[in-house]
Design a protein around this motif. Structure first.
Motif, PDB file in Angstrom:
ATOM      1  N   TYR A   1       0.860  -1.108  -0.059  1.00 53.19           N
ATOM      2  CA  TYR A   1       0.046  -0.010   0.057  1.00 53.19           C
ATOM      3  C   TYR A   1       0.919   1.456   0.164  1.00 53.19           C
ATOM      4  O   TYR A   1       0.525   2.088  -0.779  1.00 53.19           O
TER       5      TYR A   1
ATOM      6  N   THR B   1      -5.841  -2.685   3.407  1.00 56.50           N
ATOM      7  CA  THR B   1      -4.640  -2.402   2.373  1.00 56.50           C
ATOM      8  C   THR B   1      -4.797  -2.557   1.096  1.00 56.50           C
ATOM      9  O   THR B   1      -4.557  -1.901   0.023  1.00 56.50           O
ATOM     10  N   TYR B   2      -5.462  -3.932   0.580  1.00 53.67           N
ATOM     11  CA  TYR B   2      -5.468  -4.143  -0.787  1.00 53.67           C
ATOM     12  C   TYR B   2      -6.733  -3.032  -1.502  1.00 53.67           C
ATOM     13  O   TYR B   2      -6.714  -2.967  -2.544  1.00 53.67           O
TER      14      TYR B   2
ATOM     15  N   ILE C   1      -5.386  -0.086  -2.040  1.00 53.45           N
ATOM     16  CA  ILE C   1      -4.264   0.134  -3.152  1.00 53.45           C
ATOM     17  C   ILE C   1      -5.179   0.241  -4.518  1.00 53.45           C
ATOM     18  O   ILE C   1      -4.611   0.842  -5.441  1.00 53.45           O
TER      19      ILE C   1
END
Length: 322
Positions: free
Chosen positions: A120, A199-200, A203
């Protein structure tokens, strides 16, 4: 709290020989394969001298964690094959391998979270350079991960066990206590699943915003679209692997906490399920090298390209609007 006042502790080989081999041999095979996979990852990282990159340090440490998980799993499998009854009723001989296995699994979870956070910050780097992760940051994260893993994983060795207790005994993972398993499971479900989710998703959101910004400036967005798809696919693989690997174990612990039956009453069904959950955890150790070495390369290359393109495109956009 679990207690078994009417359960006898006098037992005589309740496991059948054929069932032990049917469960033990696949466990041994999977752990050996996992050791080979993760040793290959570690040697490859060492030979290519790729450890100057922060993410490579985390990848290598993840392989070490999975390697120790496989070693401890192999140890437990050998104990199961040679004396399967102690894995039901508990023994001092199983305490150390169970504690090492727990430590290794916790280290793996912490490393997966660290990798998600690093990825991230790597994507956000071109917008906020102060978030850049250095090699020293990765080393510090590795050390903190192992300190936490050893502390929580070795609590049973420091006295939090039910070797000589008559209450709160785990029927699946004796000599562990049920309250210890619950204490470990609840916070680490959050760590293992919720943090990587944010976090993903973060992103993907950043990549989508940049794609829309470049599109508004009349710039090509193919690179951002490709990176977004690759990161999304990798994230799905990570989530599915974690879900398949750990969800049955969590279900087993919940059953353990609510169960009031004797060990012999649960044989063989629940113990077959327990051994299958152990194999699924090993599956995670086998899948991590594939996801974080083979499938991580395309997104990593795309993100590297984005860093080079982002600044030049932003400048072009700024010039166009002046």
């Amino acid at each position: 709290m679990n207690s078994y006042p009417n359960c006898s502790t006098n037992y005589t080989r309740i496991w059948s020989h054929h069932l032990v081999l049917a469960l033990g041999i696949p466990q041994l095979t999977m752990n050996i394969a996992s050791v080979i996979f993760n040793c290959t990852v570690i040697v490859t990282r060492m030979v290519t001298k790729d450890l100057h990159k922060p993410i490579s340090i985390l990848f290598c440490n993840l392989a070490f964690s999975d390697l120790f998980t496989s070693f401890s799993g192999f140890w437990i499998s050998v104990l199961f094959i040679t004396n399967p009854d102690i894995t039901i009723f508990g023994s001092k001989d199983t305490l150390a391998p169970y504690a090492l296995h727990t430590t290794s699994i916790l280290s793996t979870i912490y490393n997966l979270v660290s990798i998600g956070i690093e990825r991230y910050l790597a994507v956000a780097e071109s917008m906020r350079t102060r978030l850049r992760v250095s090699r020293n940051d990765s080393i510090a994260a590795v050390l903190i991960n192992w300190v936490l893993a050893f502390f929580f994983g070795c609590l049973p060795l420091m006295g939090w066990n039910c070797l000589h207790a008559e209450k709160n005994i785990s029927v699946l993972y004796s000599p562990f206590c049920v309250n210890y398993l619950i204490f470990m499971i609840i916070p680490h479900i959050v760590v293992a699943f919720v943090i990587p989710l944010f976090t993903y998703l973060g992103i993907i959101i950043i990549l989508r915003k940049r794609k829309l910004r470049m599109k508004a400036c009349g710039q090509a967005t193919g690179t951002y679209k490709s990176a977004e798809i690759q990161v999304a696919r990798t994230s799905i693989f990570i989530w599915l692997l974690g879900l398949i690997s750990y969800a049955p174990f969590v279900a087993g612990v919940i059953f353990d906490a609510t169960n009031h039956q004797c060990h012999t009453d649960l044989y063989p069904g629940i113990y077959i399920f327990r051994n299958c959950t152990a194999m699924l955890i090993t599956t995670n150790c086998l899948g991590n090298p594939v996801i974080y070495t083979l499938k991580a390369k395309p997104p990593a290359a795309a993100l590297k390209a984005l860093k080079c393109l982002s600044l030049s495109r932003a400048r072009a956009c700024a010039i166009e609007h002046t």
